[in-house]
Design a protein around this motif. Structure first.
Motif, PDB file in Angstrom:
ATOM      1  N   TYR A 133      29.071  16.156  11.286  1.00  0.00           N
ATOM      2  CA  TYR A 133      27.925  16.872  11.836  1.00  0.00           C
ATOM      3  C   TYR A 133      27.346  16.026  12.974  1.00  0.00           C
ATOM      4  CZ  TYR A 133      27.416  20.568   8.288  1.00  0.00           C
ATOM      5  OH  TYR A 133      27.593  21.678   7.508  1.00  0.00           O
ATOM      6  N   VAL A 187      29.062  14.187   6.220  1.00  0.00           N
ATOM      7  CA  VAL A 187      28.445  15.053   5.219  1.00  0.00           C
ATOM      8  C   VAL A 187      29.418  15.355   4.090  1.00  0.00           C
ATOM      9  CG1 VAL A 187      27.434  17.344   4.829  1.00  0.00           C
ATOM     10  CG2 VAL A 187      26.932  16.098   6.947  1.00  0.00           C
ATOM     11  N   SER A 191      27.381  19.545   0.238  1.00  0.00           N
ATOM     12  CA  SER A 191      26.036  19.592   0.815  1.00  0.00           C
ATOM     13  C   SER A 191      25.935  20.544   1.996  1.00  0.00           C
ATOM     14  CB  SER A 191      25.604  18.190   1.278  1.00  0.00           C
ATOM     15  OG  SER A 191      25.631  17.272   0.219  1.00  0.00           O
ATOM     16  N   ILE A 199      20.790  17.591   3.324  1.00  0.00           N
ATOM     17  CA  ILE A 199      22.110  17.168   3.797  1.00  0.00           C
ATOM     18  C   ILE A 199      22.089  15.675   4.140  1.00  0.00           C
ATOM     19  CG2 ILE A 199      23.739  17.333   5.720  1.00  0.00           C
ATOM     20  CD1 ILE A 199      23.275  20.317   5.772  1.00  0.00           C
TER      21      ILE A 199
END
Length: 246
Positions: A133, A187, A191, A199
């Protein structure tokens, strides 16, 4: 004759004392708050020879376990240890610069964001399925929880700032170019459907490579104590100065 016998017994006991002390120290787990971890980890009450280089743990505020991991560029970053499954050799960690508490829905902004996008030069590797992410910070616009953002409060400047988290496969928000910067966030797959704050706080999993748990279980089953020297594993019995075979 009796004097010689007593001398030999005394000398044997004196030679055994250092080893007995070592075994006693290594039988104690690393402890921090409710956390308790053994070989290959060490730190605080566990001396270095009771563990393996790269597995040193630290205790912050008497309740939070931390570990420092060096990446392939030599940069060392601190992570909060959320959990260690010693049987599976999996450690759940979260970046210390994004870990924190939210009060009344307000998250305290980290003092600094550190970008770490390189692989680890350590005994740890990412667990398969770990997601990438991107966290944009210092954004001048408001982003709702539902769209991947939330606000944080900067105590130093007495201001609010917006953070925006997006999966790399989705692509950044069109306004993200206005943000101050961005960092890579790893991550856990479980989550992915949570809100941004959760997260970040759930961290990600890394696996430590090697047969540490199996070696140590076999050692303790043989009434031995797990130790290391120069990164090599040794199993010592409480009454023997030499390693025992397992």
């Amino acid at each position: 004759m009796q004097f010689q016998l007593l001398f030999l017994v005394g000398a044997t006991l004196l030679l055994s004392l250092p080893q007995l002390c070592i075994c006693s120290e290594c039988s104690e787990s690393f402890k921090c708050g409710d956390d308790a971890y053994s070989y290959p980890f060490w730190g605080n009450n566990r001396p270095q020879y009771c563990g393996v280089p790269g597995f040193q743990l630290n205790c912050r505020d008497s309740s939070t376990t931390q570990i420092e991991i060096r990446n392939s560029n030599g940069f060392v970053q601190t992570f909060i240890v959320l959990n260690i499954s010693e049987a599976n050799q999996i450690m759940t960690i979260v970046r210390s610069d994004v870990w924190g508490s939210a009060f009344d829905g307000v998250y305290e902004c980290p003092s600094a964001f550190l970008n770490d996008t390189t692989s680890y030069d350590s005994p740890f590797e990412y667990v398969y399925g770990t997601l990438n992410y991107t966290l944009f910070y210092g954004c001048p616009f408001n982003v709702s929880y539902d769209s991947g953002g939330f606000s944080c409060y900067d105590d130093a400047n007495n201001t609010r700032s917006s953070l925006y988290l997006t999966a790399d496969s989705v692509g950044p928000n069109q306004n993200s170019s206005e943000c101050q910067g961005a960092i890579l966030i790893l991550v856990r797959p479980s989550s992915a459907n949570l809100n941004t704050y959760d997260i970040l706080q759930n961290g990600f999993d890394v696996k430590y490579v090697g047969s540490y748990n199996l070696d140590c279980v076999n050692c303790t089953n043989s009434c031995g104590t797990c130790r290391s020297s120069s990164g090599d594993f040794y199993c010592y019995s409480s009454g023997n100065r030499d390693p025992i075979n397992i």
